[in-house]
Design a protein around this motif. Structure first.
Motif, short mmCIF file in Angstrom:
data_model
loop_
_atom_site.label_atom_id
_atom_site.label_comp_id
_atom_site.label_asym_id
_atom_site.label_seq_id
_atom_site.Cartn_x
_atom_site.Cartn_y
_atom_site.Cartn_z
N ASP A 1 43.69 -15.57 58.56
CA ASP A 1 44.11 -14.24 58.17
C ASP A 1 45.38 -14.35 56.51
O ASP A 1 45.29 -13.54 55.66
CB ASP A 1 45.30 -13.88 59.14
CG ASP A 1 45.83 -12.59 59.00
OD1 ASP A 1 45.25 -11.81 57.67
OD2 ASP A 1 46.74 -12.13 59.83
N PRO B 1 46.10 -2.26 53.83
CA PRO B 1 45.17 -3.55 55.09
C PRO B 1 46.96 -3.93 55.79
O PRO B 1 45.99 -3.52 57.10
CB PRO B 1 44.68 -5.07 53.72
CG PRO B 1 44.44 -4.66 53.09
CD PRO B 1 45.30 -3.45 52.62
N ALA C 1 42.51 -10.07 65.49
CA ALA C 1 41.66 -9.28 65.10
C ALA C 1 42.00 -8.58 63.59
O ALA C 1 42.11 -7.91 62.46
CB ALA C 1 42.78 -7.62 66.17
N SER C 2 44.22 -9.29 63.55
CA SER C 2 44.46 -8.51 62.46
C SER C 2 44.37 -9.16 61.04
O SER C 2 43.60 -9.70 60.18
CB SER C 2 46.29 -9.73 62.69
OG SER C 2 46.57 -9.88 61.35
N ARG D 1 46.59 -3.87 60.01
CA ARG D 1 47.27 -4.93 60.58
C ARG D 1 48.06 -4.99 61.55
O ARG D 1 48.40 -5.20 62.70
CB ARG D 1 47.42 -6.01 59.56
CG ARG D 1 46.08 -6.98 58.98
CD ARG D 1 46.61 -8.71 58.29
NE ARG D 1 47.21 -8.15 57.57
CZ ARG D 1 47.33 -8.44 56.01
NH1 ARG D 1 46.05 -8.03 55.95
NH2 ARG D 1 47.80 -8.44 55.41
N ILE E 1 41.01 -7.45 59.94
CA ILE E 1 41.29 -6.56 59.03
C ILE E 1 41.34 -7.39 57.68
O ILE E 1 41.15 -6.78 56.72
CB ILE E 1 42.33 -6.17 59.95
CG1 ILE E 1 42.08 -4.89 61.31
CG2 ILE E 1 43.35 -4.91 58.67
CD1 ILE E 1 43.64 -4.79 61.87
N SER E 2 41.83 -8.23 57.51
CA SER E 2 42.00 -8.75 56.27
C SER E 2 40.96 -9.17 55.84
O SER E 2 40.87 -8.86 53.85
CB SER E 2 43.15 -10.26 56.35
OG SER E 2 44.36 -9.76 56.66
N ALA F 1 39.57 -6.35 53.98
CA ALA F 1 39.93 -5.60 52.98
C ALA F 1 39.66 -6.63 51.81
O ALA F 1 40.10 -6.43 50.64
CB ALA F 1 41.82 -6.14 53.30
N GLU G 1 44.64 -17.44 62.32
CA GLU G 1 45.86 -16.97 61.02
C GLU G 1 45.81 -17.67 60.31
O GLU G 1 46.42 -17.13 58.77
CB GLU G 1 47.35 -17.72 62.05
CG GLU G 1 48.18 -16.15 62.52
CD GLU G 1 49.28 -17.24 63.51
OE1 GLU G 1 49.91 -18.78 63.81
OE2 GLU G 1 49.52 -16.48 64.96
N ARG H 1 43.70 -11.46 48.05
CA ARG H 1 43.30 -10.59 47.90
C ARG H 1 43.63 -10.10 46.27
O ARG H 1 44.89 -11.03 46.07
CB ARG H 1 43.96 -9.44 48.91
CG ARG H 1 43.62 -7.97 48.34
CD ARG H 1 44.40 -7.08 49.94
NE ARG H 1 44.30 -6.38 49.37
CZ ARG H 1 44.86 -4.72 49.05
NH1 ARG H 1 45.78 -5.70 49.29
NH2 ARG H 1 45.10 -3.81 49.15
N SER I 1 47.39 -2.96 64.23
CA SER I 1 46.23 -3.94 65.67
C SER I 1 47.18 -4.35 66.13
O SER I 1 46.64 -4.52 67.57
CB SER I 1 45.28 -4.35 64.94
OG SER I 1 45.71 -5.99 64.48
N LYS I 2 48.32 -4.84 65.49
CA LYS I 2 49.49 -5.43 66.11
C LYS I 2 50.06 -5.22 67.03
O LYS I 2 50.53 -5.28 68.17
CB LYS I 2 50.34 -6.02 65.46
CG LYS I 2 49.47 -7.21 64.70
CD LYS I 2 50.23 -8.49 63.66
CE LYS I 2 48.68 -9.17 64.05
NZ LYS I 2 49.70 -10.04 62.34
N ALA J 1 44.99 -11.08 69.18
CA ALA J 1 45.78 -10.08 68.44
C ALA J 1 45.53 -10.97 67.12
O ALA J 1 45.51 -10.14 65.90
CB ALA J 1 47.00 -10.19 68.95
N ARG K 1 44.14 -12.95 52.76
CA ARG K 1 45.63 -12.34 52.16
C ARG K 1 45.61 -12.94 50.64
O ARG K 1 46.26 -12.01 49.92
CB ARG K 1 46.92 -12.24 52.79
CG ARG K 1 46.81 -10.77 53.97
CD ARG K 1 48.48 -10.78 54.79
NE ARG K 1 47.64 -11.57 56.18
CZ ARG K 1 49.15 -11.29 56.47
NH1 ARG K 1 50.20 -10.96 55.65
NH2 ARG K 1 49.27 -11.64 58.17
N ALA L 1 48.22 -4.35 69.82
CA ALA L 1 48.11 -5.33 71.18
C ALA L 1 49.54 -6.05 71.62
O ALA L 1 49.56 -6.44 72.79
CB ALA L 1 48.13 -6.94 70.40
#
Lengths: 445, 98
Positions: B91, A386, B44-45, A390, B48-49, B52, B88, B98, A393-394, B41, B95, A397
């Motif tokens: 996120d 992942p 979006a990050s 990420r 994704i996390s 996962a 953040e 996981r 994706s960054k 941004a 993380r 951006a």
């Protein structure tokens, strides 16, 4: 840290505003005076002004040619209305056989008439009223005795002798005082005393004062003064000394006695300020009073103003009255320094914003983006971490931020984050050569 | 003639305000767009996390929902920063899970 810097950055406008305010205050406060005074003296403004004060007499002068002819005939020509007198024997002796001709006119001539007088070329000495001018110099009295003789009796003997000596290039003779006092007779004194008792004012026949001067109250605030006003006294005779006699008659009362244009004070504290006032008035205005026919009211007004000014001037070692503390006067000298300090701070804080935006190479971010994107694409076939997603994706951006021209700081931060994500992914993969620091070490080919 | 001075002074003052205000307004708009871009941004990050992680992390989900809500509502720089902050944190939680 950046928060503090941003605050300071905004603060510079406050400094600029303070500097402007200081400048404005400083400029507006520049209304300093050099008065040394007990508070503000309420005396009137300068009372001797050209023309408007009734100082002109409607004299008709003979023509220049006529006056020249008259002087040719006679060394001393006295036009009708003249008020100056002198001891003829002394002056004639002083002149001797020198060709010195004297033209005597009434006071209060217009500028034009004075120009006309100057065109009379054989007039060595001009006597206008009691103002005396020679071919080069003028003379005026400079002590109380001189002014008293000149203004009380129209005696210009001493002045003429001085000017004659000057015209003959000789040393000035010592001053001669022909003024004599005598005690007034009971018959003379009685009507004066009666008038003063009745309405505090005596105006003798021939004097030009009409009413009580309105400035008496400010000149003598403690006690109502008495005024005895006489016309100019005849030359050569002793002058009745009303002042002393009245001071005996009215003890502890301020008395102003006026002969012609000569005003003198009798009464309490006379010795401490009558000379000061006389010197103040006649040294400043003597020439104008001599050359023009001011009404007595004007001269008396000037005299009373001078009394007021002396009263307020603090000449006599009296303790100064309480003066309230004035912070402006204390703060004023500091303002320019505060202003300079504010400007310096403003400039110092502005340097960053002026130089700031120009710093940093603009091509760095796109280059890094390209490098990191290449790396990410290369890793995408190997990794399903992942962190790699990420990072992608960054990077997306970053692309958008660059396209929209957003701030460089955001771009840099996103790039840093993407780089660290790629680093994580590369370590998970176990491929040190894919770590961005190694992969991008040589730059992009 | 006094109106000449008045008009002149008014013009000067208006010009001064304009010269000071316009660049600041532009800078503020840029800051705002930047902040929202950063927030998007971060979201979006975080998304994704989230994808996962096999398990559910309720706290992170709440934070993420909040961030998305803030983005949906729009607003100023403060809202954008708050959204980015929430995203953040979410996120980071995902993380760690996981």
């Amino acid at each position: 840290m950046t928060r503090v810097v941003a605050q300071l950055h905004r603060l510079r406008w406050a400094f600029l505003a303070t500097a402007v305010v200081l400048l404005v205050v400083f400029l507006l406060a520049q209304r300093q005076t050099v008065d040394v005074s007990y508070a503000q003296s309420p005396s009137g403004e300068d009372s001797v002004t050209e023309g408007s004060a009734g100082e002109l007499t409607d004299t008709d002068l003979p023509s220049v040619a006529e006056m020249t002819a008259m002087l040719d005939e006679d060394p001393v020509v006295r036009l009708p209305g003249s008020i100056a007198d002198w001891d003829e024997q002394l002056v004639t002796e002083a002149i001797g056989d020198a060709d010195i001709r004297v033209l005597v006119t009434p006071p209060g001539l217009t500028e034009k008439q004075q120009d006309q007088l100057r065109e009379v070329e054989n007039a060595t000495i001009l006597v206008v009223g009691t103002e005396i001018t020679g071919t080069m110099y003028g003379v005026s009295a400079d002590d109380v005795a001189g002014w008293r003789a000149q203004f009380a009796t129209g005696d210009v003997t001493s002045l003429l002798l001085t000017l004659v000596a000057s015209e003959k290039d000789e040393d000035s003779p010592p001053d001669i005082d022909l003024f004599r006092w005598r005690a007034p007779t009971a018959a003379e004194l009685a009507p004066v005393v009666a008038d003063l008792r009745a309405d505090r004012l005596h105006v003798a026949d021939g004097a030009t004062l009409e009413s009580m001067p309105d400035r008496a109250a400010t000149a003598f605030p403690d006690q109502e003064p008495l005024f005895a006003v006489f016309p100019q006294q005849p030359f050569g005779l002793p002058v009745p000394e009303y002042g002393a006699a009245l001071a005996e008659e009215f003890p502890d009362t301020p008395i102003v006695v006026m002969y012609g244009n000569w005003a003198e004070y009798h009464g309490p504290d006379a010795e401490s300020f009558s000379d000061v006032v006389a010197a103040g008035v006649y040294s400043r205005f003597g020439d104008r009073i001599a050359g023009y026919a001011y009404p007595q009211a004007n001269v008396l007004g000037v005299y009373l103003d001078q009394v007021t000014d002396v009263r307020y001037a603090g000449l006599f070692d009296r303790p100064l009255p309480y003066q309230p503390f004035d912070p402006l006067r204390v703060a004023l000298p500091v303002l320019p320094w505060l202003f300079a300090l504010c400007v310096l701070v403003f400039l110092g804080l502005s340097v960053r914003s002026v130089l700031g935006p120009g710093g940093g190479p603009p091509r760095r971010a796109p280059a890094r983006l390209a490098g990191l994107t290449t790396l990410a694409i290369e890793m995408s076939g190997l990794s399903r971490d992942p962190a790699l997603v990420r990072a992608l994706s960054k990077l997306e951006a970053v692309r958008r931020a660059l396209a929209e021209d957003l701030s460089q700081r955001l771009v840099r931060r996103l790039l840093d984050e993407a780089e660290s994500e790629l680093d994580t992914a590369a370590r998970e993969l176990g491929r040190a050569d894919y770590r961005p620091a190694n992969y991008l070490a040589g730059g992009i080919a | 003639m006094i109106w000449v001075w008045v008009v002149g002074i008014v013009l000067l003052v208006v010009a001064g305000f304009a010269a000071a205000y316009l660049p600041r307004a532009r800078a503020r708009a840029l800051r705002q767009r930047t902040a929202w871009s950063a927030a998007r941004a971060a979201i979006a990050s975080a998304a994704i996390s989230r994808d996962a992680v096999p398990d559910d992390v309720p706290e992170a989900g709440d934070l993420f929902a909040r961030a998305e809500l803030l983005v949906a509502n729009g607003g100023g720089v403060a809202a954008a920063e708050e959204a980015a902050d929430c995203a953040e944190r979410a996120d980071r939680l995902w993380r760690e899970a996981r």
